[in-house]
Scaffold this active site. Structure first.
Site, PDB file in Angstrom:
ATOM      1  N   GLY A  20       0.835  -1.188   0.000  1.00  0.00           N
ATOM      2  CA  GLY A  20       0.000   0.000   0.000  1.00  0.00           C
ATOM      3  C   GLY A  20       0.869   1.237   0.000  1.00  0.00           C
ATOM      4  CB  SER A  22       3.881   6.672   2.036  1.00  0.00           C
ATOM      5  OG  SER A  22       4.223   7.381   3.196  1.00  0.00           O
ATOM      6  CB  SER A  23       0.352   7.798   5.151  1.00  0.00           C
ATOM      7  OG  SER A  23       1.523   8.543   5.411  1.00  0.00           O
ATOM      8  N   GLY A  25      -1.303   2.509   6.324  1.00  0.00           N
ATOM      9  CA  GLY A  25      -1.571   1.701   7.513  1.00  0.00           C
ATOM     10  C   GLY A  25      -0.885   0.354   7.523  1.00  0.00           C
ATOM     11  CE  LYS A  26       3.433  -0.124   3.113  1.00  0.00           C
ATOM     12  NZ  LYS A  26       3.084   1.329   3.083  1.00  0.00           N
ATOM     13  CB  SER A  27       3.955   0.260   9.900  1.00  0.00           C
ATOM     14  OG  SER A  27       4.896   0.435   8.859  1.00  0.00           O
ATOM     15  CG  ASP A  47       9.490   2.755   6.093  1.00  0.00           C
ATOM     16  OD1 ASP A  47       9.838   3.014   4.924  1.00  0.00           O
ATOM     17  OD2 ASP A  47       8.393   3.089   6.565  1.00  0.00           O
TER      18      ASP A  47
END
Length: 209
Positions: A20, A22-23, A25-27, A47
């Site tokens: 997905g 950046s931003s 919600g993957k992490s 990252d």
């Protein structure tokens, strides 16, 4: 699609691949997954690989080359961990077609669960402003590229569900995942487009953030 008998499974580790912008919600989903899966998994984030880098600032052409080496090294680290039998949650993005093609060439396609992590552009831009650690407009530049391959095993809408809900949904999906997998489908289809060319539009479902 039909379920594949357990005897046909590879001996390698499972790769739960969260793709997905950046931003998106993957992490957050990855961290939640580690808490709900109930088995040993490694979270491998691109990252984290970038954070290992040290040294002076580089001019743009050298920076671009170094970033590509980092991404290629990350893909090979993921492939190596999985080949050794480790189960993984991978947090990455296919914002350039070559990244997808590189992963297709390296991973066992029967052992990849490809999860699309979606979010509307206005919400991505709001999150980007709130977190303040990403270049302005990064998510917008990635938005039309990341899901362009159009094939997933499971998809999430992070405006409609939280990270815990997404993680539980992914966990529930694992024992009933279907074959051919998204990676198997993409590996098998004709190479009608060169690396770097636009690919077909995505489809949608929903899940978490």
């Amino acid at each position: 699609m039909t379920a594949r008998p357990e005897s046909g499974a590879s001996a390698g580790g499972l790769i739960i691949f969260l793709n997905g912008t950046s931003s998106s919600g993957k992490s957050s989903i990855a961290r939640a997954l580690l808490g709900v899966l109930g088995e040993t998994y490694f979270h491998m984030s691109v990252d984290a690989f970038h954070a290992m880098r040290s040294g002076p600032a580089l001019p743009p052409d050298e920076l671009a080359a170094m970033l590509e080496r980092t991404w290629r090294g990350f893909h090979r680290a993921v492939a190596g961990m999985a080949a050794a039998g480790n189960d993984l949650v991978v947090d990455h993005l296919f914002s350039e077609p070559w990244r997808l093609h590189d992963c297709l060439s390296l991973f066992d396609p029967s052992n990849v669960v490809l999860v699309g992590v979606h979010c509307s552009l206005p919400e991505l831009e709001r999150r980007e402003r709130a977190r303040g650690d990403r270049p302005a407009g990064l998510a917008a530049r990635q938005f039309d590229r990341v899901h362009a391959h159009g094939v997933y095993d499971l998809e999430c809408d992070t405006e409609r569900a939280g990270a815990q809900d997404c993680a539980r949904r992914i966990k529930e999906f694992l024992p009933r995942r279907r074959f051919p997998t998204a990676f198997e489908q993409m590996t098998a289809r004709p190479a009608s487009q060169p690396a770097g060319a636009p690919e077909p539009a995505r489809n949608d479902i929903q899940a978490g953030a």
